[in-house]
Every structure is written in structure tokens, then in C-alpha cells.
Design an enzyme around this catalytic site. Structure first.
Site, PDB file in Angstrom:
ATOM      1  N   VAL B  68      48.704  -1.797   7.814  1.00  0.00           N
ATOM      2  CA  VAL B  68      48.916  -3.208   8.146  1.00  0.00           C
ATOM      3  C   VAL B  68      50.265  -3.350   8.851  1.00  0.00           C
ATOM      4  O   VAL B  68      50.444  -4.190   9.726  1.00  0.00           O
ATOM      5  CB  VAL B  68      48.845  -4.072   6.867  1.00  0.00           C
ATOM      6  N   ASN B 121      60.107  -2.489  -2.243  1.00  0.00           N
ATOM      7  CA  ASN B 121      59.178  -1.593  -1.562  1.00  0.00           C
ATOM      8  C   ASN B 121      59.978  -0.457  -0.939  1.00  0.00           C
ATOM      9  O   ASN B 121      60.545  -0.594   0.137  1.00  0.00           O
ATOM     10  CB  ASN B 121      58.394  -2.381  -0.512  1.00  0.00           C
ATOM     11  N   CYS B 124      56.417   2.137   1.482  1.00  0.00           N
ATOM     12  CA  CYS B 124      55.346   1.948   2.456  1.00  0.00           C
ATOM     13  C   CYS B 124      55.385   3.121   3.437  1.00  0.00           C
ATOM     14  O   CYS B 124      56.427   3.405   4.018  1.00  0.00           O
ATOM     15  CB  CYS B 124      55.528   0.625   3.196  1.00  0.00           C
TER      16      CYS B 124
HETATM   17  C1  LIG Z   1      45.761  -3.586   2.719  1.00  0.00           C
HETATM   18  C2  LIG Z   1      46.893  -3.090   1.879  1.00  0.00           C
HETATM   19  C3  LIG Z   1      48.170  -3.639   2.048  1.00  0.00           C
HETATM   20  C4  LIG Z   1      49.242  -3.206   1.270  1.00  0.00           C
HETATM   21  N1  LIG Z   1      50.478  -3.767   1.435  1.00  0.00           N
HETATM   22  C5  LIG Z   1      51.509  -3.404   0.630  1.00  0.00           C
HETATM   23  C6  LIG Z   1      52.777  -4.055   0.723  1.00  0.00           C
HETATM   24  O1  LIG Z   1      52.994  -4.981   1.508  1.00  0.00           O
HETATM   25  N2  LIG Z   1      53.768  -3.636  -0.117  1.00  0.00           N
HETATM   26  C7  LIG Z   1      53.586  -2.633  -1.040  1.00  0.00           C
HETATM   27  O2  LIG Z   1      54.509  -2.326  -1.778  1.00  0.00           O
HETATM   28  N3  LIG Z   1      52.391  -2.015  -1.145  1.00  0.00           N
HETATM   29  C8  LIG Z   1      51.352  -2.370  -0.341  1.00  0.00           C
HETATM   30  N4  LIG Z   1      50.127  -1.741  -0.476  1.00  0.00           N
HETATM   31  C9  LIG Z   1      49.959  -0.686  -1.492  1.00  0.00           C
HETATM   32  C10 LIG Z   1      49.371  -1.226  -2.797  1.00  0.00           C
HETATM   33  O3  LIG Z   1      50.213  -2.203  -3.381  1.00  0.00           O
HETATM   34  C11 LIG Z   1      49.116  -0.109  -3.814  1.00  0.00           C
HETATM   35  O4  LIG Z   1      50.325   0.541  -4.123  1.00  0.00           O
HETATM   36  C12 LIG Z   1      48.146   0.945  -3.294  1.00  0.00           C
HETATM   37  O5  LIG Z   1      47.123   0.333  -2.538  1.00  0.00           O
HETATM   38  C13 LIG Z   1      47.523   1.764  -4.409  1.00  0.00           C
HETATM   39  O6  LIG Z   1      46.815   0.963  -5.328  1.00  0.00           O
HETATM   40  P1  LIG Z   1      45.219   0.718  -5.242  1.00  0.00           P
HETATM   41  O7  LIG Z   1      44.567   2.058  -5.158  1.00  0.00           O
HETATM   42  O8  LIG Z   1      44.876  -0.058  -6.482  1.00  0.00           O
HETATM   43  O9  LIG Z   1      44.992  -0.077  -4.006  1.00  0.00           O
HETATM   44  C14 LIG Z   1      49.041  -2.167   0.310  1.00  0.00           C
HETATM   45  C15 LIG Z   1      47.758  -1.621   0.150  1.00  0.00           C
HETATM   46  C16 LIG Z   1      46.686  -2.059   0.897  1.00  0.00           C
HETATM   47  C17 LIG Z   1      45.320  -1.446   0.693  1.00  0.00           C
END
Ligand SMILES: Cc1cc2nc3c(=O)[nH]c(=O)nc-3n(C[C@H](O)[C@H](O)[C@H](O)COP(=O)(O)O)c2cc1C
Ligand SMILES: Cc1cc2nc3c(=O)[nH]c(=O)nc-3n(C[C@H](O)[C@H](O)[C@H](O)COP(=O)(O)OP(=O)(O)OC[C@H]3O[C@@H](n4cnc5c(N)ncnc54)[C@H](O)[C@@H]3O)c2cc1C
Ligand code: FES
Lengths: 233, 297
Positions: B68, B121, B124
């Protein structure tokens, strides 16, 4: 994402075209796809039939898509989202501008199901009215009076008795839908209506949150078709 | 049986919404806060930021891959958006921050009086000069945490990346800086190619993998961090079912975050809560009693 090939491009005007794919996408009317035009962007588009999208050029990606050549590959995610629910008896479709796209698919679908369908179709001027040949029974409205009723499509609807329609389906710009909401609310017909909404979309699959409405629901997953009575406008 | 206290935050259950999923609008955060123990908003930086061109997310058999690109309306607009949470939110709100220097991080906290805690964060994987770019250097992590702690009285969480040699080293650095909890993990670097068009599927070419695919990786990070650190660990990565939640808690997570699973169900928080209630009833233990249990004996 998977790829489909463009089989045919039907130009309706300088800015509007129907892009026909070489295969059918199993879907229902009202569903949309995320279409990736390689080298440009991935954008949400409603299906205008099980194998086409009908697109209006409003920016870089839609312009390139309207001008695409047969044989080109495009990426597809979907079909996705909630479709329109079917009707019995008489149905009314209300289209504003390119909002006609999903309603074209619905129109053909309902007619095949034996539903009696009437269409109110509004646009800025006569040049922006497209695909009339596909519609069985319709009335047109234009803002400048260059075709049909002089005024917008909701003003046209307001001149009619709408009570015989068992279902009312609408898609178009949000101000138009809001005006229609008001009209249907006054006539106590809101619970018969379904609206297809648009929001800026990024992921199209319910995770990014860019398409959420004021009520917290996502247009890409809980929509794009919502029952009008649930909109709290 | 599900209640937890995390750095002073009273949570009705240990399930938190992960940052970046449905977290850009206050309306969806409020909706999710009805069932989630806490919600984390989308990461925000000082200036508005477009993010990458679409496609920014692809789904595949085992999860999602996203780039993103930290799209954000910027600190002022986002603080205004989140204001309504104060009146209508039903669980604690965590505001996630991204920046490239410690001063910039610290300058963000005063904008968010409605926040109950902050998440940094540091992880990322697909943005230049922020996220993982600052979160891979232990010295810098320590300095950032210390500076942010000076700027606010609220709890501060550090969100770590699995794309480093030693996640514990970074976790320790955050702890030395005074962090209140660590969050593990952010997404794992990855990509996907379409074999018909023969092109990468994401506009940014590569991105971060999330969802079921990364669960074992995240679980191991939580295990290691729990063993080596004193501060609480918040587990995140691939949690989809109630059994996943229990696994993370046994590995040492005090709370867990859920992101990609919202792709499968909008009602995921509600259904996990119901399943966890049934689970705790059957074992007769509350969830907090299980934290780190897999380490003993
Ligand atoms: C579409 C998307 C956007 C994300 N944006 C952020 C973000 O802005 N900041 C952040 O710390 N993590 C972001 N993440 C990571 C998630 O917070 C999380 O750490 C990661 O997806 C693993 O967890 P999950 O398997 O439950 O999705 C994003 C993940 C996805 C899929
Ligand atoms: C569910 C849904 C169904 C749609 N169906 C159709 C359709 O059948 N036919 C059709 O012509 N158009 C449809 N649209 C609108 C279409 O997606 C936008 O016109 C297109 O994304 C604009 O891209 P662009 O790069 O050409 O223009 P840009 O230069 O990017 O923008 C031009 C305008 O389009 C809007 N827009 C840009 N990106 C998006 C996006 N990702 N999502 C929504 N709006 C955007 C902008 O706000 C701006 O007003 C639909 C939108 C949604 C959400
Ligand atoms: S477009 Fe991402 S949630 Fe709807």
C-alpha cells in the site's frame, strides 16, 4: 488476479466504450471486478454483462481502457461484491450517467427471468446517452433538454406514479442517489429500493478500508449494492 | 474469562485490530471496536502521502501480499478524523505512527489526545526511509522509543519486523529505550508474478506477505521475544481461527492483533470472541493464565 483477453471494443461515443472479454465471468448483476490495465492502474468496474465492462473515460486509466485494442490482456480480480437481488412482477431501473453500466446487466437478467422492466435514464446531454438499443422500455432525461425530458432523472421520476414497481434499482452519482432516496422516502417506497454505490477503492477485497461508508461498512464487500432503507441518508 | 490488562489498558478481550486494515476511517474503527478488545488505526506520518498505485494488494492461496506504501492523509487530517472515536469508540484506540527520525516520531504524539496508546511502525517492509528502514538499526530504535516516551505519558508499543537477522536484538533495543510492549510481527517480504502477462502483480513489484502463510514465522518471533524480554509481547501474523489465538498466547503473547483475516470475514472478532468464551469455559482457565504456558515444563 488472473488474465482475460479483450475480444471486442464497442465504442458508444468518444468517451464511452464497452470492453468485451473472450470468456464469461461467472457473476450476478451488480457485482464488480478490479480490472488491472497493465502499465496503468487497477480500477473497480461494474460488469455490464457476464463478459463485459462499460467504461467512461474520466482519467488516465479509463481513457486508456476506452481506447484499448482487441487482443490486449487485462488482469481481473473478482467478480466481487454483493449483487442486486432479483424481482418479480414489475421493476424500475434508474440510471444516472455511466451508472447505466451495472443496470444493463441487470436489465438483461431480469428480462430473461420474465420481469417487466422499465428504465429511467438520465445524462447531461444526448451524446452521453449510450446503449439505448439494449433497453426494452425506457424514458430518457437530459439536463440540457437535448433528448427526452428536460431535467434530471429524479425530476423525471417525480412526475410518475412509482407505486406499481415491486423493486427499484438505481446507480449513478451520489447527489442523484440522495435525491432519489428523498423522493422514495416521501412516497414510502424506500424499502423496495437497492442502490449501487461508489467509493474510492484500493484493495477491492475488504482489507484496506479506503472504501468504507459513514456507517462503517465497506463498499467492496458489504456493497456495492445496498438496500436503500439501510443507508441512513 | 477473556479480559486482559495491557500496559494499563483495560481490554474486554485480547483481540486487537492490526494497523492498516480497515483503519483509515473512524466509522470502521468504531464498528470493529464493538467486539475487538482494542483497535489500532492505520499508520500516520507528518505529511499526506499517496502510497503506491493500484494494484496494492493481491490475494493468493495462503494469504495476502500488499504494498500500500503507507498511504495517509497526514497527521492533521487524520487526527480530525479520529476525534469522533472519543465519543463512540467502544474499546481502547491505539494510534500507529511512522516517521524517519526520532524527533519526527515524537512530534506526532501531541496531535492525538484521543489515543489510549501509541504503536511505532518500525517495520513496514515496502516504504523508503520509514518503517523497516529505521527499524532494523538497534541504536536508532532505542533512540526513537526514548524520544517518543519523553513526548507522551501514554503506553508506547514498538512494532517489529521479521525481516531482520535477530528480532530479539531489536526488541531488546526497544526495551532499553523504555518501550511498554513489543508487537511482533509486521509483514514478511515477498512477491507474486502473473504467468500470463509475465509481470509482477503489485505495482511496487514486491510487498509484504500477511495471513496464514506467515503464522509459524510470527509465532517463533513471539516465542523468542517472550523468552528474552521483560515487557509484554503482542502477537500478530496470520491469526485466523481461535486456535491460532490460543497458540500465540501459549507462546507468550499477552494480546494478539488480527489483520488479513478480515478478508475472510467482517465478523471475525465476534466469532473469535464466542469461540474463545467456549474454550475458556471448557478448560476452566482464563486466557491470562495461559500466557507463555508453552514455555514451562
Ligand atoms: C493491506 C495491509 C495494510 C497494512 N498497513 C499497515 C500499516 O499501515 N502499519 C503497520 O504497522 N502494519 C500494516 N500492515 C501489517 C499488519 O498490521 C500486520 O502486521 C500483518 O498484516 C500481519 O498480520 P495478519 O497476518 O493478521 O494480517 C498492513 C497489512 C495489510 C495486509
Ligand atoms: C464499485 C464501483 C463500480 C464502478 N463501475 C464503473 C463502471 O461500470 N464504469 C465506469 O466507467 N466507471 C465505474 N466506476 C468508476 C471508476 O472506477 C473510476 O472512474 C476510475 O477508477 C477512474 O480511474 P482513472 O484513472 O481513469 O481516473 P482518475 O484520474 O484516477 O480519477 C478520475 C475520477 O475517478 C475517481 N476514481 C479514481 N480512482 C478510483 C478508484 N480506484 N475507485 C473509485 N473511483 C476512483 C476519482 O475520484 C476521480 O473523480 C466504478 C467505481 C466503483 C467503486
Ligand atoms: S477497497 Fe479496500 S476495503 Fe474496500
Amino acid at each position: 488476479m488472473y488474465c482475460v483477453r479483450v475480444e471486442k471494443v464497442v465504442k458508444h461515443s468518444k468517451d464511452v466504450a464497452t470492453i468485451v472479454f473472450d470468456g464469461i465471468l461467472p457473476s450476478y448483476p451488480g457485482q464488480f471486478v478490479m480490472l488491472n490495465l497493465f502499465g496503468y492502474e487497477e480500477i473497480p468496474l461494474s460488469l455490464s454483462s457476464p463478459r463485459s465492462v462499460t467504461v467512461k473515460a474520466v482519467g488516465e486509466t479509463t481513457r486508456a481502457l476506452v481506447d484499448i485494442s482487441p487482443g490486449a490482456l487485462v488482469g481481473i480480480k473478482g467478480p466481487m461484491g454483493n449483487p442486486f437481488t432479483p424481482a418479480e412482477g414489475k421493476a424500475l431501473l434508474v440510471a444516472g450517467g455511466i451508472g447505466i453500466a451495472p443496470l444493463l446487466y441487470l436489465h438483461d437478467y431480469l428480462i430473461a427471468e420474465g420481469v417487466e422492466v422499465h428504465v429511467f435514464y438520465g445524462a447531461r446531454n444526448a451524446d452521453e446517452i449510450v446503449c439505448l438499443e439494449r433497453l426494452k422500455s425506457y424514458e430518457v432525461a437530459t439536463d440540457d433538454g437535448s433528448a427526452g425530458f428536460h431535467g434530471n432523472v429524479v425530476e423525471l421520476a417525480a412526475t410518475k406514479d412509482l407505486s406499481s414497481y415491486r423493486k427499484i434499482y438505481a446507480c449513478g452519482p451520489e447527489p442523484m442517489l440522495k435525491a432519489l432516496y428523498k423522493l422514495l422516502n416521501e412516497r414510502e417506497l424506500l424499502n423496495r429500493a437497492e442502490f449501487s454505490l461508489e467509493r474510492y477503492m484500493k484493495c477491492g477485497i475488504g482489507v484496506c478500508g479506503s472504501c468504507v461508508l459513514e456507517n462503517g461498512l465497506r463498499v467492496c464487500v458489504e456493497g456495492p449494492v445496498f438496500s436503500a432503507a439501510k443507508l441512513e441518508w | 474469562m477473556l479480559e486482559v490488562e495491557l500496559c494499563g489498558l483495560k481490554m474486554k478481550n485480547p483481540l486487537m485490530l492490526a494497523s492498516g486494515i480497515m483503519g483509515s476511517h473512524v466509522s470502521s474503527l468504531i464498528r470493529i471496536s464493538r467486539h475487538a478488545g482494542a483497535v489500532v488505526a492505520k499508520s500516520v506520518g507528518t505529511e499526506p502521502r499517496e502510497g503506491y498505485r493500484n494494484p496494492v494488494v493481491v490475494n493468493y492461496a495462503h494469504g495476502l501480499i500488499n504494498a500500500v506504501g503507507l498511504s495517509s492523509p497526514g497527521v492533521r487530517a487524520f487526527a480530525e478524523e479520529l476525534e469522533k472515536f472519543r465519543a463512540e469508540g467502544r474499546s481502547p484506540l491505539v494510534v500507529s505512527l511512522f516517521a524517519s527520525t526520532s524527533e519526527e516520531f515524537a512530534s506526532l504524539t501531541p496531535h492525538f489526545p484521543m489515543a489510549d496508546a501509541f504503536e511505532l511502525n518500525l517495520s513496514c517492509p515496502h516504504a523508503e526511509n520509514v518503517g523497516m528502514a529505521v527499524g532494523s538499526d538497534p541504536e536508532l530504535v532505542k533512540e526513537i522509543v526514548a524520544e517518543v516516551k519523553r513526548s507522551t505519558e501514554k503506553p508506547v508499543f514498538a512494532k517489529l519486523s521479521p525481516n531482520v537477522l535477530d528480532v530479539v536484538e531489536i526488541g531488546k533495543a526497544a526495551e532499553e529505550g523504555g518501550v511498554d510492549a513489543v508487537v511482533a510481527v509486521n509483514t514478511v517480504k515477498g512477491m507474486s508474478i502473473d504467468i500470463v502477462s509475465r509481470k509482477p502483480k503489485l505495482s511496487n513489484i514486491s510487498g509484504g506477505v500477511s495471513g496464514e502463510a506467515i503464522k509459524p514465522i510470527a509465532l517463533k518471533c513471539v516465542w523468542d521475544l517472550y523468552k528474552e524480554l521483560d515487557v509484554p509481547v503482542i502477537g500478530v501474523g496470520g491469526i485466523t481461527t481461535w486456535k491460532d489465538v490460543v497458540e500465540f498466547i501459549l507462546a507468550g503473547a499477552t494480546a494478539v492483533q488480527i489483520g488479513s483475516a478480515l478478508f475472510y470475514s467482517h465478523r471475525i472478532f465476534y466469532s473469535l470472541v464466542e469461540s474463545l468464551k467456549a474454550y475458556t469455559r471448557s478448560t476452566g482457565e482464563s486466557l491470562v493464565e495461559l500466557v507463555g504456558k508453552a514455555h514451562t515444563g
